[in-house]
Design an enzyme around this catalytic site. Structure first.
Site: not given
Length: 226
Positions: A168-170, A211
């Site tokens: 996961a990342c932004s 996220l």
């Protein structure tokens, strides 16, 4: 006055000194070309000038997105939405790997997530790093980032190779083609998934929508800020 002609290419240039000895031309050259230099004593008419800010060779993370995307599709990396990721974490012991910078992770992250940043603040002070800092500063960015060279090593210290991982990342990015983005959109989490697969992890998933969607849907979130 003596002349100089280039006979090389790339980051290393060879210049032929015409009508002068190296000692005679050297001071003028140093004022114009602020780079490292060396003479060949076997051939004193050749001056070799090497850029002090030569860019290092491409790392796997810097490969073209089309190459990374093709590999991810070949390995059948599956993208999951936020609610499905939460269910898999709770019911099937999936690990959520948050690859954002540590400061962002501490501000807010999924409950139980593990943080290993794929990019970090530029740490070194080589000529190339100084050049990159200057480039970031030109655009008003005074905390430029670079690839974390210890990313895989840090992941291996925290997550077993047989673990089921949701990266996961932004923003999340996507491998799905659209009219405006026929190859989807690259992201930190997709780059991280690519690196994990290259280094022996096989159960790798990707958080679609990033996220941002996790927080928007008010799924369990914790903060480590004081």
């Amino acid at each position: 006055m003596a002349g100089v002609t280039s006979v090389g290419a790339g980051s290393t240039l060879q210049h032929r000194l015409i009508g002068s000895s190296p000692k005679e031309l050297l001071p003028a050259t140093c004022r114009v070309v602020k780079r490292r230099f060396s003479f060949s004593y076997n051939n004193p008419s050749t001056l070799r000038i090497t850029s002090a800010a030569t860019k290092p060779a491409k790392s796997p993370a810097e490969q073209d997105w089309s190459t990374k995307r093709a590999f991810l599709l070949e390995k059948r990396v599956r993208s999951v939405e936020a609610k499905e990721a939460y269910r898999l974490q709770k019911e099937n012991n999936f690990v959520i790997l948050d690859v954002r910078p540590e400061a962002e992770f501490k501000e807010a992250h999924p409950e139980g997530a593990i943080n290993v940043q794929i990019y970090r603040l530029i740490k070194e002070w080589t000529a190339w790093d100084i050049a990159r800092r200057a480039a970031f500063a030109f655009f008003g960015i005074f905390s430029g980032t670079e690839e974390n060279p210890e990313f895989i090593q840090n992941v291996e210290s925290k997550i077993n190779k047989d673990a089921k991982i949701i990266v996961a990342c932004s923003s999340g990015g996507t491998m799905k083609p659209t009219q405006n983005l026929p190859e989807g959109q690259q992201s930190r989490s997709l780059i991280a998934a690519y690196l994990l697969l290259l280094n022996g992890y096989s159960n790798v998933f990707h958080l679609e929508g990033g996220l941002y969607n996790w927080f928007k849907q008010e799924l369990p979130t914790v903060s480590e800020e004081e």
